[in-house]
Design a protein around this motif. Structure first.
Motif, short mmCIF file in Angstrom:
data_model
loop_
_atom_site.label_atom_id
_atom_site.label_comp_id
_atom_site.label_asym_id
_atom_site.label_seq_id
_atom_site.Cartn_x
_atom_site.Cartn_y
_atom_site.Cartn_z
N LYS A 1 39.67 25.21 42.00
CA LYS A 1 40.35 26.45 41.95
C LYS A 1 41.73 26.52 41.54
O LYS A 1 42.47 25.55 41.59
N MET A 2 42.13 27.53 41.05
CA MET A 2 43.65 27.62 40.53
C MET A 2 44.29 27.97 42.08
O MET A 2 43.70 28.65 42.90
N SER A 3 45.10 26.70 42.35
CA SER A 3 46.04 26.74 43.46
C SER A 3 47.34 26.62 43.42
O SER A 3 47.90 26.33 42.61
N ALA B 1 36.81 38.25 39.95
CA ALA B 1 37.84 37.23 40.23
C ALA B 1 37.92 36.86 41.60
O ALA B 1 39.12 36.55 42.30
N THR B 2 36.72 36.54 42.29
CA THR B 2 36.79 36.16 43.74
C THR B 2 37.23 34.79 43.71
O THR B 2 37.66 34.21 44.71
N ARG B 3 37.22 33.85 42.55
CA ARG B 3 37.45 32.57 42.65
C ARG B 3 37.97 32.25 41.20
O ARG B 3 37.05 31.84 40.22
N HIS C 1 37.92 45.61 58.05
CA HIS C 1 37.57 45.35 56.53
C HIS C 1 38.77 44.37 56.05
O HIS C 1 39.98 44.44 56.37
N VAL C 2 38.21 43.22 55.48
CA VAL C 2 39.18 42.30 55.09
C VAL C 2 39.17 41.82 53.72
O VAL C 2 38.19 40.81 53.31
N PRO C 3 39.88 42.19 52.63
CA PRO C 3 39.66 41.85 51.37
C PRO C 3 40.33 40.39 50.97
O PRO C 3 41.67 40.32 51.50
N VAL D 1 52.54 39.16 55.43
CA VAL D 1 53.11 37.89 54.90
C VAL D 1 53.13 36.85 56.06
O VAL D 1 53.73 37.10 56.97
N VAL D 2 52.21 35.85 55.93
CA VAL D 2 51.88 35.09 56.94
C VAL D 2 52.70 33.95 57.24
O VAL D 2 52.09 32.70 56.97
N ASP D 3 53.92 33.91 57.51
CA ASP D 3 54.98 33.03 57.72
C ASP D 3 54.45 32.11 58.83
O ASP D 3 54.87 30.82 58.65
N GLY E 1 45.26 34.04 40.72
CA GLY E 1 44.17 33.77 41.41
C GLY E 1 44.48 34.73 42.89
O GLY E 1 43.75 35.79 43.20
N ASN E 2 45.71 34.70 43.41
CA ASN E 2 46.19 35.50 44.59
C ASN E 2 46.22 37.00 44.13
O ASN E 2 45.81 37.72 45.02
N TYR E 3 46.36 37.28 42.79
CA TYR E 3 46.75 38.88 42.36
C TYR E 3 45.41 39.24 42.35
O TYR E 3 45.04 40.18 42.71
P1 TYM Z 1 46.29 32.27 50.58
O1 TYM Z 1 47.96 32.56 50.89
O2 TYM Z 1 45.71 30.95 50.02
O3 TYM Z 1 45.86 33.15 49.44
C1 TYM Z 1 46.00 34.41 49.50
C2 TYM Z 1 44.79 35.25 48.92
O4 TYM Z 1 44.43 34.95 47.65
C3 TYM Z 1 43.05 34.61 47.50
N1 TYM Z 1 43.12 33.26 46.38
C4 TYM Z 1 42.31 33.47 45.37
N2 TYM Z 1 41.52 34.22 45.04
C5 TYM Z 1 40.69 33.99 43.77
N3 TYM Z 1 41.01 33.02 43.06
C6 TYM Z 1 41.90 32.05 43.46
N4 TYM Z 1 41.96 30.70 42.82
C7 TYM Z 1 42.61 32.18 44.69
N5 TYM Z 1 43.31 31.37 45.38
C8 TYM Z 1 43.75 32.14 46.37
C9 TYM Z 1 42.73 34.08 48.92
O5 TYM Z 1 41.48 33.95 48.95
C10 TYM Z 1 43.43 34.94 49.74
O6 TYM Z 1 42.94 36.21 50.03
N6 TYM Z 1 44.39 32.44 55.28
C11 TYM Z 1 44.73 33.14 54.21
C12 TYM Z 1 46.11 33.95 54.57
C13 TYM Z 1 45.54 34.71 55.89
C14 TYM Z 1 44.50 35.73 56.05
C15 TYM Z 1 44.83 36.35 57.50
C16 TYM Z 1 44.00 36.72 54.97
C17 TYM Z 1 46.11 34.46 56.94
N7 TYM Z 1 45.72 35.45 57.97
C18 TYM Z 1 43.93 37.46 57.67
C19 TYM Z 1 43.11 37.58 55.46
C20 TYM Z 1 43.15 38.02 56.78
C21 TYM Z 1 45.19 32.09 52.82
O7 TYM Z 1 45.75 30.95 53.31
O8 TYM Z 1 45.34 32.81 51.75
#
Ligand code: TYM
Length: 354
Positions: free
Chosen positions: A215-217, A203-205, A141-143, A39-41, A17-19
């Motif tokens: 959701k895949m998490s 693949a937005t979700r 723009h924020v993907p 990388v949002v540490d 999902g992240n990919y």
């Molecule tokens: P995070 O770390 O949970 O997820 C990273 C990215 O993966 C996407 N994503 C998914 N997309 C499709 N299907 C899924 N099952 C799925 N699970 C996760 C998320 O939408 C994300 O794009 N808050 C954010 C991180 C963040 C951020 C930002 C993003 C912090 N600051 C500024 C954009 C701009 C987060 O927790 O993503």
């Protein structure tokens, strides 16, 4: 000017999902506009992180960025804690955003669970830090995946309130840019841009492989629910084989996927991996059983993911190279964010005593 910002949390178990929802979509944007990938540490520590594990996962997300094809010469790649402006701007936004706005955030409610009293203050204020990440670079723009939509709406609300509250001051100091979307509710000059979410594709979700309604998490206790970016070919094949499905063959039309969340999810994954539409996939596999579709999906997933998996492995064995990428990225990121925070302090009226 247009600029892309996005981030991924280093909280372990990077998955498909992240990919597909995010990282893979970062790559082509590099050739279209300036791109910043973080990388949002600081976000990660809103819930407990074991320090040694955090160190490892920060490098792992960086490796995933590089292995996916993000080029550190084209894009800025860095970890959030190294650019102090994120935390500083988050504080300013803590004072702009309203309690009521944050109380509506569904992610907080999900993550805090029943015991909100025991959640960290940081988890509650999380979306303000996210707005700060984006707006410290005045990114346009924020993907992201679908689950971040509400946070991006909040980011716009924060920018809008800031632009309104300080409209005269922004004008007086000559720091405004003409509002590209003229609107009677907004001043004609803005300091902070109104960010565009980029949530698109099939693949937005991505959903759990065990339950098409979830959701895949990263945090699902069942490892069979997700394909991790660190999974090898055997693990990928096994998880797809075990993925939940219904007994019907695949439909010929996208409409036939309604009410069939597991089938819809697997077709969506195939489409995203092959860069096709869901209808294209159904044109090929409509009428076939999962016993035929799953091996094809498996083969595609392995072909696409195995080289990345190999490259991630190679990179994580070489932390020196990863840290050098992060250092260079942090310096380039700071060079953009520092002048923005300098302007922000002037707008707010702070005395710049040094
Ligand atoms: P995070 O770390 O949970 O997820 C990273 C990215 O993966 C996407 N994503 C998914 N997309 C499709 N299907 C899924 N099952 C799925 N699970 C996760 C998320 O939408 C994300 O794009 N808050 C954010 C991180 C963040 C951020 C930002 C993003 C912090 N600051 C500024 C954009 C701009 C987060 O927790 O993503």
């Amino acid at each position: 000017e247009p600029r892309v910002f996005s981030g991924v949390q280093p909280t372990g178990n990077l998955h498909l999902g992240n990919y597909l929802g995010a990282i893979s979509r970062f790559v082509p944007l590099q050739d279209q506009m300036p791109t910043i990938y973080c990388v949002v540490d600081l976000h990660a520590i809103t819930v407990w992180q074991e320090p040694e594990v955090l160190t490892r996962t920060i490098r792992e997300v960086t490796a995933a960025y590089l292995a996916a094809g993000i080029d550190p010469k084209k894009s800025i790649i860095f970890n959030q804690s190294q650019v102090k402006e994120h935390a500083e701007l988050a504080w300013i936004f803590n004072c702009i955003a309203r309690m009521g706005w944050l109380k509506r955030m569904t992610q907080f409610k999900d993550k805090a669970g029943k015991n909100q009293e025991n959640a960290s203050v940081g988890l509650f204020a999380y979306p303000n830090l996210m707005a700060a990440d984006i707006l410290a670079y005045r990114a346009t723009h924020v993907p992201v995946g679908e689950d971040q939509k509400q946070h991006l709406e909040l980011t716009r609300d924060i920018a809008q309130k800031f632009n309104n509250d300080y409209a005269e001051r922004i004008k007086e100091l000559g720091l405004g840019i003409p509002n590209p979307e003229p609107n009677p509710e907004l001043p004609d000059e803005l300091y902070l841009p109104l960010t565009e979410p980029m949530i698109a594709g099939s693949a937005t979700r991505i959903m759990s492989l065990r339950d098409g309604t979830k959701k895949m998490s990263k945090s699902d206790p069942s490892d069979l629910s997700r394909i991790n970016l660190t999974d090898d070919a055997d693990a990928i094949a096994k998880k797809i084989k075990k993925a939940k499905t219904d007994p019907e063959p695949l439909p010929g039309e996208v409409k036939g996927l309604e009410e069939r969340p597991e089938a819809d999810n697997l077709v969506g994954i195939y489409a995203a991996l092959a860069d096709m539409t869901k209808q294209d996939v159904l044109n090929e596999y409509g009428g076939q059983q999962f016993s035929a579709f799953k091996p094809a999906l498996s083969e595609l997933a392995v072909t696409k993911l195995a080289p990345m998996n190999e490259e991630m492995k190679r990179l994580t064995q070489d932390p020196g190279t990863i840290d050098a990428v992060l250092k260079d990225g942090a310096e380039r990121a700071a060079a953009i964010a520092e002048p923005v925070l300098h302007d922000m302090r002037r707008i707010l009226g702070f005395v710049e005593a040094r």
